[in-house]
Write an enzyme that holds these catalytic residues in place. Structure first.
Site, PDB file in Angstrom:
ATOM      1  CE1 TYR A  56      -4.366  -1.244  -0.185  1.00 39.08           C
ATOM      2  CE2 TYR A  56      -3.273  -3.239   1.291  1.00 39.08           C
ATOM      3  CZ  TYR A  56      -3.634  -2.307   0.545  1.00 39.08           C
ATOM      4  OH  TYR A  56      -5.095  -3.289  -0.173  1.00 39.08           O
ATOM      5  NE  ARG A  59      -2.623  -0.438  -6.127  1.00 34.81           N
ATOM      6  CZ  ARG A  59      -3.186   0.461  -6.966  1.00 34.81           C
ATOM      7  NH1 ARG A  59      -3.335  -0.065  -7.839  1.00 34.81           N
ATOM      8  NH2 ARG A  59      -4.441   0.625  -6.868  1.00 34.81           N
ATOM      9  CD  GLN A  90     -17.073  -0.555  -7.212  1.00 34.32           C
ATOM     10  OE1 GLN A  90     -16.931  -0.167  -8.438  1.00 34.32           O
ATOM     11  NE2 GLN A  90     -17.431  -1.654  -6.980  1.00 34.32           N
ATOM     12  CG  ASP A  93      -7.913   7.376  -6.715  1.00 37.28           C
ATOM     13  OD1 ASP A  93      -8.928   8.225  -7.172  1.00 37.28           O
ATOM     14  OD2 ASP A  93      -9.137   6.300  -7.635  1.00 37.28           O
ATOM     15  CG  HIS A 108     -14.564  -0.473  -1.498  1.00 33.04           C
ATOM     16  ND1 HIS A 108     -14.340  -1.232  -2.688  1.00 33.04           N
ATOM     17  CD2 HIS A 108     -15.181  -0.927  -0.806  1.00 33.04           C
ATOM     18  CE1 HIS A 108     -15.797  -1.730  -3.405  1.00 33.04           C
ATOM     19  NE2 HIS A 108     -16.288  -1.993  -2.084  1.00 33.04           N
ATOM     20  N   GLY A 174     -16.872   3.477 -14.973  1.00 33.86           N
ATOM     21  CA  GLY A 174     -16.077   2.238 -15.710  1.00 33.86           C
ATOM     22  C   GLY A 174     -15.675   1.077 -14.263  1.00 33.86           C
ATOM     23  CB  THR A 175     -17.370  -0.043 -11.799  1.00 34.33           C
ATOM     24  OG1 THR A 175     -18.274  -0.832 -11.236  1.00 34.33           O
ATOM     25  CG2 THR A 175     -18.786   0.618 -12.107  1.00 34.33           C
TER      26      THR A 175
END
Length: 237
Positions: A56, A59, A90, A93, A108, A174-175
């Protein structure tokens, strides 16, 4: 006074791909060459917390370097024009916020925050750097990424359902609509609420009654927003 048109946008990893952030899970079951089960589950955390923290941290730096793309900016511009825009994402960022969106719910979690591993109410912003073993919360417990892992509950889901029920237009971007429970948000919108899905694979992903817009977020979202800004409403042609 007439209420501002309310657009509720449900976004997934596809909206951030054009900012250089990889999708959460590829077809090979790996996330940036890591097995998802090893870095995004409570079991992975218990087995090797140092590896999870390192993943993480990497990321987090990638996301700090990324910039909002045309889709993020278009949604923020619509809000600045007086529309009410609620983003339920979701994504972990902060690209929606950096683009200027003010009403963003992260189902999330948020990678730029740490939280206690014993008390989820204790959250800490990570303005720079990451989390290391030995970094503890105010209760003396190890800090972990403030993200929802596979196998964990989604605390904000009920709030997201309430927002969805208030939409004048529900836009999915975009999901794959495959990750539960978030994917079930569609079932909470009013029956007569128009809904569209923007994705290069929209035809394959779109449920009955939802308009499929087969293009990238960076093309499809600005096109819709420009139309709505000219019209002053959220109607489709």
């Amino acid at each position: 006074m007439t209420a501002a048109p309310h657009l509720v946008v449900f976004t997934g990893s596809g909206i951030s791909v054009e900012s250089g952030i990889k999708t959460f899970r590829a077809s090979d079951g790996l996330w940036e060459e890591y097995p998802v089960e090893e870095v995004a589950t409570p079991e992975g955390w218990r087995h090797d917390p140092e590896r999870v923290l390192g993943f993480y941290n990497q990321r987090r730096e990638q996301i700090r370097r990324a910039k909002p793309n045309a889709a993020h900016k278009a949604l923020a511009a619509l809000e600045q024009d007086g529309f009410k825009v609620s983003v339920v994402t979701q994504n972990i960022d902060d690209l929606h916020e950096r683009a200027g969106s003010r009403n963003v719910m992260h189902l999330h979690g948020e990678i730029l925050k740490a939280r206690s591993s014993v008390d989820p109410r204790l959250r800490y912003p990570l303005t720079k750097g990451g989390i290391a073993l030995g970094d503890v919360c105010d209760k003396g417990s190890q800090l972990r990424p403030d993200v929802v892992w596979f196998g964990e509950s989604v605390p904000l889901f009920e709030d997201a359902c309430e927002i969805a029920s208030q939409a004048d237009f529900f836009l999915v971007v975009g999901t794959s609509l495959a990750v539960m429970p978030a994917a079930s948000l569609l079932s909470y919108i009013e029956l007569d609420t128009p809904c569209a899905l923007v994705d290069p694979d929209a035809d394959a992903l779109t449920p009955p009654g939802v308009l499929a817009i087969n293009t990238t977020a960076g093309e499809g979202v600005p096109a819709l927003v420009n139309q709505w800004r000219k019209q002053g409403n959220l109607m489709l042609p």
